[in-house]
Design an enzyme around this catalytic site. Structure first.
Site, PDB file in Angstrom:
ATOM      1  CG  ASN A  46      -0.368  -0.094   2.533  1.00 39.99           C
ATOM      2  OD1 ASN A  46       0.685  -0.699   2.716  1.00 39.99           O
ATOM      3  ND2 ASN A  46      -1.013   0.497   3.524  1.00 39.99           N
ATOM      4  CB  ILE A  47       1.826   3.586  -2.307  1.00 41.55           C
ATOM      5  CG1 ILE A  47       2.723   2.373  -2.587  1.00 41.55           C
ATOM      6  CG2 ILE A  47       2.608   4.898  -2.428  1.00 41.55           C
ATOM      7  CD1 ILE A  47       3.216   2.277  -4.025  1.00 41.55           C
ATOM      8  CD  GLU A  59      -5.131  -5.974  -1.080  1.00 42.47           C
ATOM      9  OE1 GLU A  59      -4.590  -4.832  -1.039  1.00 42.47           O
ATOM     10  OE2 GLU A  59      -5.859  -6.402  -0.184  1.00 42.47           O
ATOM     11  CB  CYS A  95     -10.646  -2.735   0.378  1.00 44.05           C
ATOM     12  SG  CYS A  95     -10.097  -2.123  -1.227  1.00 44.05           S
TER      13      CYS A  95
HETATM   14  N1  THU Z   1      -5.218  -1.405   2.532  1.00 46.25           N
HETATM   15  C1  THU Z   1      -4.653  -2.235   1.593  1.00 46.25           C
HETATM   16  O1  THU Z   1      -3.523  -2.002   1.162  1.00 46.25           O
HETATM   17  N2  THU Z   1      -5.358  -3.308   1.177  1.00 46.25           N
HETATM   18  C2  THU Z   1      -6.619  -3.606   1.595  1.00 46.25           C
HETATM   19  O2  THU Z   1      -7.299  -4.408   0.974  1.00 46.25           O
HETATM   20  C3  THU Z   1      -7.127  -2.950   2.807  1.00 46.25           C
HETATM   21  C4  THU Z   1      -6.562  -1.593   3.045  1.00 46.25           C
HETATM   22  C5  THU Z   1      -4.459  -0.241   2.976  1.00 46.25           C
HETATM   23  C6  THU Z   1      -4.991   1.067   2.459  1.00 46.25           C
HETATM   24  C7  THU Z   1      -4.490   2.028   3.495  1.00 46.25           C
HETATM   25  O3  THU Z   1      -3.178   2.428   3.145  1.00 46.25           O
HETATM   26  C8  THU Z   1      -4.420   1.213   4.770  1.00 46.25           C
HETATM   27  O4  THU Z   1      -4.487  -0.150   4.379  1.00 46.25           O
HETATM   28  C9  THU Z   1      -5.536   1.509   5.757  1.00 46.25           C
HETATM   29  O5  THU Z   1      -6.777   1.426   5.143  1.00 46.25           O
END
Ligand code: THU
Length: 141
Positions: A46-47, A59, A95
């Site tokens: 995640n960025i 993802e 998500c």
């Molecule tokens: N996040 C993800 O990278 N993948 C997901 O499916 C759930 C949420 C990240 C997004 C954000 O940077 C952090 O988790 C908190 O929501």
């Protein structure tokens, strides 16, 4: 029949890049590793962004890397790990937006989604189980 693959190795590849996650705002670090049907594996994290809304999930980072480097490739499986402060204490579910992106590039009945705590402690399901009655490209064909 679905392709066989090494689940532990895929989870390990996600764990290996978890420290690359850029999440200064939420403090919630996520990493993913996606296996394509040509055998290639791409990782992603995640960025986050100061604007918040420009944040991208792990993802989608992995899937977009994979698709941009492998024209026409399909997703066999994705492994996901994550937790607060980079500590993986629970299964991190993808998500809804990421589930829909998986739907674009994976077959709902055969694509495997793995949420893991360690290489041997994981839950696995099909994309169909995560996103039932889904809308996909064939509706627009
Ligand atoms: N996040 C993800 O990278 N993948 C997901 O499916 C759930 C949420 C990240 C997004 C954000 O940077 C952090 O988790 C908190 O929501």
């Amino acid at each position: 029949m679905a392709k066989e693959f090494d689940r532990q190795a895929l989870i390990q590849q996600a764990l290996d890049v978890l420290s690359h996650s850029y999440a200064p705002y939420s403090g919630f670090n996520v990493a993913a590793a996606v296996l394509m049907d040509n055998g290639e594996v791409y990782t992603g994290v995640n960025i986050e962004n100061a604007s918040y809304s420009a944040t991208v999930c792990a993802e989608r980072t992995a899937i977009f890397k994979a698709i941009s480097e492998n024209k026409g490739a399909r997703i066999v499986a994705i492994a996901i790990v994550g937790g607060k402060a980079g500590k993986v204490t629970d299964y991190c579910a993808p998500c809804g937006v990421c589930r829909q992106v998986m739907r674009e590039f994976g077959e709902p009945d055969t694509m495997r989604v793995i949420v893991a705590k360690t290489p041997t402690d994981y839950q696995e399901m099909s994309l169909e189980e995560l996103l039932p009655l889904s809308f996909g490209p064939e509706f627009l064909a």
